[in-house]
Design an enzyme around this catalytic site. Structure first.
Site, short mmCIF file in Angstrom:
data_model
loop_
_atom_site.label_atom_id
_atom_site.label_comp_id
_atom_site.label_asym_id
_atom_site.label_seq_id
_atom_site.Cartn_x
_atom_site.Cartn_y
_atom_site.Cartn_z
N GLN A 1 17.34 46.90 -0.71
CA GLN A 1 17.10 47.94 -1.70
C GLN A 1 16.43 47.39 -2.95
O GLN A 1 16.77 46.31 -3.43
CB GLN A 1 18.42 48.63 -2.06
CG GLN A 1 18.97 49.41 -0.88
CD GLN A 1 20.27 50.13 -1.19
OE1 GLN A 1 21.22 49.99 -0.42
NE2 GLN A 1 20.31 50.90 -2.26
N CYS B 1 18.43 57.86 -2.32
CA CYS B 1 17.24 57.14 -1.90
C CYS B 1 17.47 56.25 -0.69
O CYS B 1 16.55 56.02 0.10
CB CYS B 1 16.66 56.33 -3.06
SG CYS B 1 17.82 55.22 -3.87
N THR C 1 11.09 63.92 -18.51
CA THR C 1 10.70 62.71 -19.24
C THR C 1 11.26 61.43 -18.63
O THR C 1 10.96 60.34 -19.11
CB THR C 1 11.17 62.81 -20.71
OG1 THR C 1 12.58 63.09 -20.71
CG2 THR C 1 10.44 63.91 -21.45
N GLY C 2 12.06 61.55 -17.57
CA GLY C 2 12.65 60.34 -16.97
C GLY C 2 11.71 59.68 -15.97
O GLY C 2 10.57 60.11 -15.75
N ARG D 1 19.79 62.03 -22.78
CA ARG D 1 19.87 60.66 -22.29
C ARG D 1 21.33 60.22 -22.19
O ARG D 1 22.23 60.82 -22.79
CB ARG D 1 19.13 59.72 -23.26
CG ARG D 1 17.62 59.88 -23.23
CD ARG D 1 16.95 58.63 -23.80
NE ARG D 1 17.49 58.25 -25.10
CZ ARG D 1 16.93 58.56 -26.27
NH1 ARG D 1 15.82 59.27 -26.32
NH2 ARG D 1 17.49 58.17 -27.39
N HIS E 1 12.47 50.88 -0.72
CA HIS E 1 13.64 50.43 0.03
C HIS E 1 13.23 50.14 1.47
O HIS E 1 12.38 50.84 2.04
CB HIS E 1 14.71 51.53 0.08
CG HIS E 1 15.45 51.73 -1.21
ND1 HIS E 1 15.35 50.91 -2.29
CD2 HIS E 1 16.34 52.71 -1.58
CE1 HIS E 1 16.13 51.35 -3.27
NE2 HIS E 1 16.74 52.45 -2.86
N SER F 1 14.25 49.35 -8.67
CA SER F 1 14.00 50.59 -9.42
C SER F 1 15.00 51.68 -9.08
O SER F 1 15.09 52.67 -9.82
CB SER F 1 12.56 51.08 -9.20
OG SER F 1 12.35 51.38 -7.85
N VAL G 1 12.03 59.43 -12.60
CA VAL G 1 11.73 60.28 -11.45
C VAL G 1 10.91 61.47 -11.91
O VAL G 1 10.01 61.93 -11.20
CB VAL G 1 13.04 60.71 -10.75
CG1 VAL G 1 12.76 61.64 -9.58
CG2 VAL G 1 13.81 59.48 -10.26
N ASN H 1 11.35 54.49 -2.87
CA ASN H 1 12.58 55.13 -3.33
C ASN H 1 12.38 56.08 -4.50
O ASN H 1 13.26 56.89 -4.79
CB ASN H 1 13.63 54.07 -3.69
CG ASN H 1 13.11 53.03 -4.65
OD1 ASN H 1 12.20 52.26 -4.31
ND2 ASN H 1 13.64 53.01 -5.85
N ARG I 1 25.86 66.77 -3.41
CA ARG I 1 25.36 66.42 -2.07
C ARG I 1 26.37 66.70 -0.96
O ARG I 1 25.99 67.07 0.15
CB ARG I 1 24.93 64.94 -2.01
CG ARG I 1 23.63 64.68 -2.72
CD ARG I 1 23.28 63.18 -2.72
NE ARG I 1 22.17 62.92 -3.62
CZ ARG I 1 21.95 61.77 -4.24
NH1 ARG I 1 22.79 60.75 -4.08
NH2 ARG I 1 20.91 61.62 -5.04
#
Lengths: 358, 358
Positions: A164, A137, A13-14, A41, A262, A167, A16, A335, A107
């Site tokens: 950048q 991003c 639902t976000g 959220r 970006h 968003s 991305v 991005n 990451r």
């Protein structure tokens, strides 16, 4: 395995998530069931499911994020904040799910591969924690182009400066920039010290300074020695994706009044001599890259033109007059697509192919 | 000479001219008469004089540009387009006037010194053509800060990326950006390929792509090997001002939706090891530089905050983690003040001091 794998989209639902649902609907159909999972959220709400969203043209219920949401799931795309990933990715992994996480949480974990399918596709296969991470991003804005050139010339130094988009800071950032633009449009602001700051008032949103009629040389949190977290992330993620743990990389991150896409000014030095002609050939034929480099015809990428598209656009390719081993590039990428949803979707599809091999 | 020298301001009615009149009114009064001279406009109009402008609080008639306008003049500030300088600077010089020219016409002429008073003040004294040139606004955005660090550490390589303001392209550029901002404010534009371009339509003005909600990786005219004239100008002007004709300099010029004040992301490598502490000390005590570098308190320069001010503002000072001889900086400066009128005024004042020495 029998049939097509089941995919869970956590954080459907976000921002991305909604781009991800478009991408899943457009891409070749490697998935059996696609299960949509809500994410809590930041304010503690959400995460309870119950909405329905369209994916592949089919209205699909959004289920709540709990352990049972991963029953029967083969691959899960995590499109949630770091702390949700930290909590829930290991839960899914423990159930045998391959988690593709686009948060920053894993990451730099040495037991989690960091994958850009055009650059290091092999890395996806070694995943001791059953988690695969997708870069941030800013790294993704340039890594496909740099990776293609690296494969031929061997990169040995990168100096990058970013432009950048708002968003990257989420809906708050886009909302703040749009509100600021409404406050400065039709005025004579931008000619006296602080006039934009006064007009913008408390609408700075997630930015540490006004963004309309301005650029802000900061992104992320303060780290040691004056670096921002975003600058260090570009450095460490680029090293990991390229498999060059000692590659010199310095980044300066600057936010600009652009909604999405970006841009990066890249100075890359290589082990071998380069020519613009050969760089053009490589970039013109590399998957995921569009070469757009004919400045005499005003052909160079800009955010306004590349937003909403999948590839990394590359222009302004120039060899350093003083160094036949160095190139300058200007690259643009969306991005929210390659910089977020698309790269994660590509990783998930690579895993799906692997899982369904006889 | 007896008394104070006479100054002519050629191009007094232009954008830079109006900033110059402010500066002349604010600075220590080294001048006797200040004569205002009109300049022909690009459309062939203007140049006929007759207006009156205020300088040092006194309404002063603007006289037409002709040879007699230089009668009795000691120093002339030329704030006019290249081709007007090419035609008229030698006319004035032949009458014994010291011409300070801010156009690009003579910047790279080996018989014309290119002067930034904080960096190479001595150069002003050798002027075989009786012409002294002032660098372009992009070079001036960073050269004072770079020059200060060079004096201590010895610069041996520069990689710069710019964030250039619309006013560098004149009133047309500012008008076009303001019109574009009015067209995109209050909309949802900036999320689909080409949507900003369609909305902006034919209001791009002097820019080769929309500038509102965008960045444009181009400034100037196309030169050989894909370089823009602005990028090569930064290279050649920096070399000349620093007196380092073989200094490796690469620039990528990008226009951003800012009205006034250029920013530059600078990667500078030096002959000697650097520390952030020593760089801070140098920058904090250098004339014409303001050190503004405490990102934890959001202290870094932005165009909106430095517009209308004289100095070069420097922040984001970081040493390369892989190279103890390299620094990253983010610098901002007003392209109409230090980047144009102020530097020329400083050169003229240095000449005035020299002329009035007993």
């Amino acid at each position: 395995m029998d049939g097509k794998p089941t995919l869970a989209v956590v954080g459907a639902t976000g921002d991305v998530g909604s781009v991800m649902l478009q991408i899943l609907s457009q891409h070749a159909d490697v998935w059996g069931e696609i299960r949509l999972v809500d994410a809590p959220r930041a304010d503690g709400g959400g995460g309870t499911g119950g909405d329905a969203l369209s994916v592949r043209g089919v209205p699909t219920e959004v289920v709540a994020l709990r352990e049972a949401a991963f029953d029967g799931v083969d691959v899960a795309l995590f499109l949630v904040p770091d702390k949700v990933s930290v909590q829930w990715a290991p839960v899914a992994a423990a159930k045998g799910v391959v988690v593709i996480d686009r948060s920053a949480a894993f990451r730099l974990d040495p037991d989690v591969p960091l994958v850009v399918p055009e650059v290091n596709p092999h890395a996806v296969r070694a995943r001791p924690r059953s988690i695969v991470a997708s870069p941030g991003c800013a790294t993704l804005a340039m890594i496909v182009a740099v990776g293609a050139l690296h494969a031929e010339f061997g990169v040995c130094e990168l100096v990058v400066s970013s432009y950048q988009a708002a968003s990257a800071t989420g809906r708050d950032g886009v909302g703040a920039l749009r509100e600021q633009l409404s406050l400065v449009a039709g005025t004579e602001l931008g000619t006296r010290p602080g006039d934009v700051r006064r007009a913008v008032g408390d609408t700075t949103g997630p930015f540490p300074a006004p963004l309309a009629l301005n650029v802000v040389p900061w992104a992320g949190a303060l780290e040691a020695d004056g670096w921002s977290s975003e600058e260090l992330a570009i450095r460490e993620e680029t090293r990991k994706v390229l498999g060059l743990p000692r590659l010199p990389v310095v980044a300066t991150c600057v936010q600009v009044p652009v909604i999405t896409a970006h841009s990066m000014s890249v100075h890359a030095r290589f082990e071998r001599e380069v020519t613009v002609e050969r760089a053009h050939e490589i970039l013109a034929t590399s998957p995921g890259v569009v070469l757009f480099d004919n400045p005499g015809a005003a052909d160079f990428p800009t955010p306004a033109d590349v937003v909403g598209t999948d590839p990394t656009w590359v222009g302004r390719v120039r060899r350093s007059p003083d160094d036949p081993r160095a190139l300058q590039l200007f690259v643009c990428g969306d991005n929210l697509r390659k910089g977020a949803a698309l790269n994660a979707a590509q990783i998930a599809e690579a895993v799906a192919v692997e899982l369904t091999k006889p």
